[in-house]
Design an enzyme around this catalytic site. Sequence first.
Site, short mmCIF file in Angstrom:
data_model
loop_
_atom_site.label_atom_id
_atom_site.label_comp_id
_atom_site.label_asym_id
_atom_site.label_seq_id
_atom_site.Cartn_x
_atom_site.Cartn_y
_atom_site.Cartn_z
N CYS A 2 11.75 13.04 19.95
CA CYS A 2 12.60 14.12 20.48
C CYS A 2 12.54 14.18 22.00
CB CYS A 2 12.12 15.46 19.96
SG CYS A 2 11.98 15.55 18.18
N ARG A 27 14.74 7.36 23.74
CA ARG A 27 13.54 7.76 22.98
C ARG A 27 13.77 7.70 21.48
NH1 ARG A 27 10.05 11.36 26.36
NH2 ARG A 27 9.35 12.33 24.44
N TRP A 74 14.49 14.02 16.64
CA TRP A 74 14.13 12.92 15.74
C TRP A 74 13.48 13.60 14.54
CZ3 TRP A 74 9.73 10.63 13.59
CH2 TRP A 74 9.87 9.30 13.18
N ASN A 100 9.41 19.80 20.93
CA ASN A 100 8.92 18.47 20.52
C ASN A 100 7.52 18.67 19.95
OD1 ASN A 100 11.17 17.46 21.75
ND2 ASN A 100 10.09 16.43 23.42
N GLY A 101 7.18 17.92 18.93
CA GLY A 101 5.84 18.03 18.35
C GLY A 101 5.93 18.53 16.92
N GLU A 483 3.98 -10.47 17.18
CA GLU A 483 4.89 -9.76 18.07
C GLU A 483 6.33 -10.26 17.89
OE1 GLU A 483 4.91 -7.16 19.67
OE2 GLU A 483 6.45 -7.34 21.19
N LYS A 487 9.47 -7.89 16.76
CA LYS A 487 10.72 -7.75 17.53
C LYS A 487 11.92 -7.94 16.61
CE LYS A 487 9.71 -6.10 20.30
NZ LYS A 487 8.38 -5.72 20.64
N GLU A 490 12.37 -4.93 14.16
CA GLU A 490 12.76 -3.68 14.81
C GLU A 490 14.24 -3.61 15.10
OE1 GLU A 490 9.99 -3.72 18.30
OE2 GLU A 490 9.73 -1.63 17.72
N HIS A 506 -2.83 -19.64 1.96
CA HIS A 506 -3.50 -18.66 1.12
C HIS A 506 -2.52 -17.64 0.54
CE1 HIS A 506 -7.30 -20.35 2.36
NE2 HIS A 506 -6.84 -20.34 3.60
N LYS A 605 11.13 5.53 20.90
CA LYS A 605 10.46 4.78 21.97
C LYS A 605 9.00 5.17 22.10
CE LYS A 605 10.03 1.99 25.40
NZ LYS A 605 9.79 0.59 24.98
C1 AGP Z 1 7.41 -1.91 20.29
O1 AGP Z 1 8.53 -2.72 20.27
C2 AGP Z 1 7.47 -0.76 19.42
N1 AGP Z 1 8.62 0.02 19.65
C3 AGP Z 1 6.20 0.00 19.12
O2 AGP Z 1 5.47 -0.81 18.25
C4 AGP Z 1 5.29 0.42 20.30
O3 AGP Z 1 4.72 -0.71 20.88
C5 AGP Z 1 4.21 1.38 19.78
O4 AGP Z 1 4.82 2.53 19.27
C6 AGP Z 1 3.20 1.75 20.84
O5 AGP Z 1 3.79 2.40 21.92
P1 AGP Z 1 3.04 2.58 23.29
O6 AGP Z 1 2.78 1.23 23.84
O7 AGP Z 1 3.99 3.38 24.13
O8 AGP Z 1 1.76 3.31 23.01
#
Ligand code: AGP
Length: 610
Positions: A2, A27, A74, A100-101, A483, A487, A490, A506, A605
Site C-alpha cells: 500500500c 509498490r 494492496w 498501511n500495515g 535468481e 525473475k 515474477e 536427485h 515492491k
Molecule cells: C525481487 O525481485 C522481489 N520482488 C522480492 O523477492 C524482494 O527481493 C524481496 O521482497 C525482498 O525485498 P527487499 O530487498 O526490499 O528487502
Amino acid sequence: MCGIVGYIGYQAAVPILFNGLRRLEYRGYDSAGFAVLNSHGLKIRKRPGKISQLKDLLNDTALTGTIGIGHTRWATHGEPNQVNAHPHTDCSGRLALVHNGIIENYSALRKDLIAKGHVFKSETDTETLCHLFEEYIKTGCSLEAAVRKGLGQVVGTYGLVVISADEPDCIIAARKGSPLVIGHGKNEYLIASDTAPLIAHTSDVTFLDDGEVAILHNGSVVVKSIDDRIVEKCVEVVDTDISQIEKGGYAHFMLKEIMEQPQTLMDTMRGRLLMEEGTARLGGIQKDIDSLLFARRLVLTACGTSWHAGLIGEYMFEELVGIPVEVEYASEFRYRDPILGSDSVVIAISQSGETADTLAAIREAKRKRSKVFGICNVVGSSIARETDAGVYLHAGPEIGVASTKAFTSQVLVLSIMTLLLGRVRTLSSIRGREIVQEIKRIPEKVSQVLENREQVKAIAEEYKDMRNFLYLGRGYNFPVALEGALKLKEISYIHAEGYPAAEMKHGPIALIDKAMPVVFIATQDSVYDKILSNIEEVKARQGRVIAIATEGDAEIQKLADNVIYVPKTIEMLNPLVTIIPLQLLAYYIAVFRKCDIDQPRNLAKSVTVE
Ligand code: AGP
C-alpha cells in the site's frame, strides 16, 4: 505494498494526490482512492483497479480543496473492491483515514465497537481505526488526541494519515512499523509512505519514527510521541533526482534498471576500493569492523532476491575471509529461536529497507545481543536506521517490482566487504590487488553483456510459450540459477525452478523432456567440467539447453541449443555478469507474453506485512 500520500497547503490537492499516487504505483496495489476537504465537507472517491481509473476526477469541480489524502491498497483483509478501498470513514462520515500495515487485534476491537453501535461498511482491518477514533471524538477529544488515545488500544503495524471535516485545517499522521515521511515545501507540506511522491515538490524531508504522531497544519508541523510529549525532529535533504524515478525513454522501469547496471555498479564501488593496498574502505562499518573480523559466525538474513545475494555472500565470506556463514530466510529466522549471542554477527540485506520479515529478524537478533549490520539501498529506511552499522548500495531508486540493479549492487557490496575482511584475515596484497582490479572491470563487462541483448531477445521469442523452466548452476552460479528462475516467475508467470546442477539427478531429472528448457549457468570455473556432464545428462533426455557460457568457449556450442556468452572474470564475481542475460531473458519473455512487467500481479515492491 500500500502507498500513502497526503497534502496540506495552498494548491489544489487532487492533482498532487493523483500524481503522488502515480509515483507509488511501483509498490504494487489493486485499488486506489482519495479524500479532500473543502467548504462542502469531506469528499471521497475510490475505485478498484489502476490509478488511471481516477483520472477523470482531476476535472471534478466537487473535489476542489487544498487538503487531502490518497492511498493505493494492496488487499490483505477483504477483496480488492470499491468498498474495501481506502480512504475509510467513521459512522459520521466526517473523518477519512488511509492506512498501511495490519491491525492485528481488529477483530476484538470491531466486536467491541459494533456493540457500542458502530456500523461497519467494509471487511478491512483499517475501518476499525476510524470508528475507534470516532469513539474518542465523541467524548470531546480533538482529532489528534483521539488518534493518540485510540492507538494506545491497537496491536499491529500502521502508517496512517487522517483528516476530519470538523478540523479542516490539519492532517494527523502516525507511524508504527510502516514508514511515513513528511516533505517540507514553502507554505505546504506533504506526507507519504516513501519519498517518491515528495521529490517533485521538495527535497527537505523528516522521517517519522515508530511511536510518533505528526500534526500538520498549513504553516507548521509538530511531532509528538503517542503519550503527548513533543519530539524534536530534524529536516534531512534527500538527493534523489526526479529523472531517477522516471522511465527515461525505456518501455519499462525494469529494462531501464537492467540497462543502468554499469552505472549503478560504478556508483556502488565509487571511493571504496584502494588499489595500492589491495583492499577497500567502507565508512559505514569502519568503527565496528572488529566485531565482523572476530565473529565466530556470520548470519546473513534477507528475503527473495536479497536472500539470493546473501547466498553468494556466504560463498565469498567462507572462501576468502574464512568465517563460517549461514544464510537464513528472515521469515524463518524471526520465529525459529535461532542460537545467537554476542559472538554471532547478523548482516541483514534489503533493497527497500522496509521488508517486515527482515526488520523483525533484525529486532530478534538485537534482542539476542548480536551486533547487526545492514546492507540496503534506501537511505533513511527503517532497516538503515535500526541496524548498528551498515553499507548503502547507492544504486538509486529501484522502481520495477522485479529487483535487478539492487541485486548486482548487493553482490558487489558483499564482494567489497569480502575484500576488506579477507585482507585483514587471509588474503595477500597481491591477491587483494587482483580482486580490486577485477571489480573495477565489472561495469565494462556488464556493458558488453547488455550490448548483446538482441540475441537474448531472439532466444526469448523462441521460448516464450514454454510453461516450465529449470535453471541450474553450481558454486557461485547456483544462487544465480535461483535468481534467474525467480525473475522469470515474477514477471512472466511461467513456472521456473532453480537448483544446484548436481541435484538434478536427485529428482528434477524426471521432468526433463522437449517441453522443459533448462538454463545452465556454465562459466569456465572450478566446476566447469562437472556442469558439462550435467548438460550431457539433459541432452541425453531430449532436453533443450540454453547455456550462459564464458566467451571463447567453443566446446559448449556442441552441446547447448543456445549459448549466450559473457566475459570471463574471477569466480567470486561471476554472478555479476551471469545474472545479466537471465534478467534480460525474463524481461523479454514477459514482453512477448504481454505481461504487466513493472507491476506484476499479486506482487508488491516492498513487502511491509508478514
Ligand atoms: C525481487 O525481485 C522481489 N520482488 C522480492 O523477492 C524482494 O527481493 C524481496 O521482497 C525482498 O525485498 P527487499 O530487498 O526490499 O528487502
